[in-house]
Scaffold this motif. Structure first.
Motif, short mmCIF file in Angstrom:
data_model
loop_
_atom_site.label_atom_id
_atom_site.label_comp_id
_atom_site.label_asym_id
_atom_site.label_seq_id
_atom_site.Cartn_x
_atom_site.Cartn_y
_atom_site.Cartn_z
N GLU A 44 0.69 -1.14 0.13
CA GLU A 44 0.16 -0.09 -0.17
C GLU A 44 0.91 1.36 0.05
N SER A 45 1.83 1.13 0.80
CA SER A 45 2.73 2.49 0.93
C SER A 45 3.88 2.38 0.02
N ASN A 46 4.31 0.99 -0.63
CA ASN A 46 5.26 0.84 -1.77
C ASN A 46 6.72 1.14 -0.96
N GLN A 47 6.68 0.71 0.62
CA GLN A 47 8.04 0.95 1.04
C GLN A 47 8.21 -0.24 1.89
N TRP A 48 9.31 -0.60 2.45
CA TRP A 48 9.90 -1.47 3.45
C TRP A 48 9.68 -1.09 4.89
N LYS A 49 8.99 -2.04 5.64
CA LYS A 49 9.02 -1.58 6.90
C LYS A 49 9.51 -2.82 7.76
N ASP A 50 9.75 -2.39 8.97
CA ASP A 50 10.26 -3.55 10.12
C ASP A 50 8.93 -4.27 10.63
N GLY A 51 9.09 -5.56 10.63
CA GLY A 51 8.15 -6.62 11.22
C GLY A 51 8.20 -6.82 12.44
N THR A 52 7.73 -7.54 13.10
CA THR A 52 7.71 -7.95 14.53
C THR A 52 8.99 -8.45 14.83
N SER A 53 9.86 -7.81 16.08
CA SER A 53 10.99 -8.54 16.44
C SER A 53 10.85 -9.63 17.08
N THR A 54 11.91 -10.56 17.31
CA THR A 54 11.98 -11.84 17.90
C THR A 54 13.22 -11.53 18.93
N PHE A 55 13.12 -11.83 19.98
CA PHE A 55 14.23 -11.49 20.83
C PHE A 55 14.63 -12.78 21.54
N PHE A 56 16.08 -13.35 21.36
CA PHE A 56 16.47 -14.66 21.51
C PHE A 56 17.72 -14.32 22.73
N ARG A 57 17.39 -14.99 23.73
CA ARG A 57 18.45 -14.87 24.97
C ARG A 57 19.49 -15.97 24.67
N CYS A 58 20.82 -15.53 24.67
CA CYS A 58 21.95 -16.32 24.21
C CYS A 58 23.09 -16.40 25.20
N ALA A 59 23.85 -17.34 25.10
CA ALA A 59 24.75 -17.76 26.05
C ALA A 59 26.05 -18.35 25.17
N ALA A 60 27.20 -17.78 25.74
CA ALA A 60 28.44 -18.43 24.83
C ALA A 60 29.31 -18.76 25.78
N TRP A 61 30.15 -19.97 25.77
CA TRP A 61 31.10 -20.50 26.88
C TRP A 61 32.51 -20.34 26.52
N ARG A 62 33.30 -20.38 27.57
CA ARG A 62 34.84 -20.48 27.53
C ARG A 62 35.38 -19.32 26.50
N ALA A 63 36.37 -19.99 25.70
CA ALA A 63 36.94 -18.81 24.87
C ALA A 63 35.93 -18.05 23.95
N LEU A 64 35.00 -18.77 23.62
CA LEU A 64 34.12 -17.93 22.60
C LEU A 64 33.17 -16.85 23.42
N ALA A 65 33.04 -17.05 24.52
CA ALA A 65 32.41 -16.10 25.56
C ALA A 65 33.42 -14.81 25.67
N GLU A 66 34.68 -15.11 25.93
CA GLU A 66 35.62 -13.92 26.05
C GLU A 66 35.69 -13.25 24.77
N HIS A 67 35.78 -14.00 23.47
CA HIS A 67 35.84 -13.22 22.29
C HIS A 67 34.54 -12.63 22.15
N VAL A 68 33.61 -13.04 22.29
CA VAL A 68 32.30 -12.21 22.15
C VAL A 68 32.44 -10.82 22.94
N ALA A 69 32.78 -10.97 24.02
CA ALA A 69 32.78 -9.81 24.99
C ALA A 69 33.92 -8.89 24.39
N GLU A 70 34.72 -9.46 24.00
CA GLU A 70 35.83 -8.43 23.43
C GLU A 70 35.49 -7.98 22.04
N SER A 71 34.88 -8.36 21.27
CA SER A 71 34.55 -8.22 19.78
C SER A 71 33.23 -7.40 19.56
#
Length: 150
Positions: A44-71
């Motif tokens: 109708e508006s001929n435009q792109w719009k945001d749909g409904t967001s889905t939120f995912f709680r995530c956890a990373a462990w060990r070295a991956l956790a440290e890399h995520v926090a640093e990066s």
């Protein structure tokens, strides 16, 4: 990945900076939330719009956790792969609670809207520094035991 696990791939943005903690046994744990928002075309508006967001709680462990926090930080667009886990617990009032969360196996910055520079820092898969690393103090994190829920 074990038989019967539920794999998932998510593309989205971190809603806040990752929270890095260490368990009593010394395991690094990064907790963060990824919002995945589809783009939909409104004819109708001929435009792109945001749909409904889905939120995912995530956890990373060990070295991956440290890399995520640093990066990564709030707003970082990521592509991640992991497994959906259900966690059940009881509140202090005796009420049963349950939540789904994603245990992250792999995560990286999405290059769709930005560029990144890899600094070349490498670690072995178990979170320990490579044996040729002059900064390697020999303190290797213990194997995961009774890990707390997300």
């Amino acid at each position: 990945m074990s038989f019967g696990e539920t794999p998932i791939t998510i593309i989205g943005n971190l809603t806040a900076d990752p929270e890095l903690k260490f368990t009593a046994s010394g395991q690094a744990l990064a907790k963060f939330t990824v919002a995945s928002t589809p783009r939909v075309f409104d004819r109708e508006s001929n435009q792109w719009k945001d749909g409904t967001s889905t939120f995912f709680r995530c956890a990373a462990w060990r070295a991956l956790a440290e890399h995520v926090a640093e990066s990564l930080g709030k707003g970082s667009r990521v592509v991640l792969s992991g497994r959906i886990r259900q966690h059940d617990w009881q509140t202090t009032e005796g009420e049963n609670r349950s939540m789904l969360a994603v245990e992250v196996d792999e995560i990286g910055a999405s290059l769709r809207f930005t560029t990144v520079t890899i600094n070349g820092k490498r670690t072995s898969g178990n979170g320990a520094a490579p044996s040729g690393d002059p900064w390697n103090t020999g303190s290797n994190r213990p194997e995961p035991g009774n890990e707390p829920p997300f």
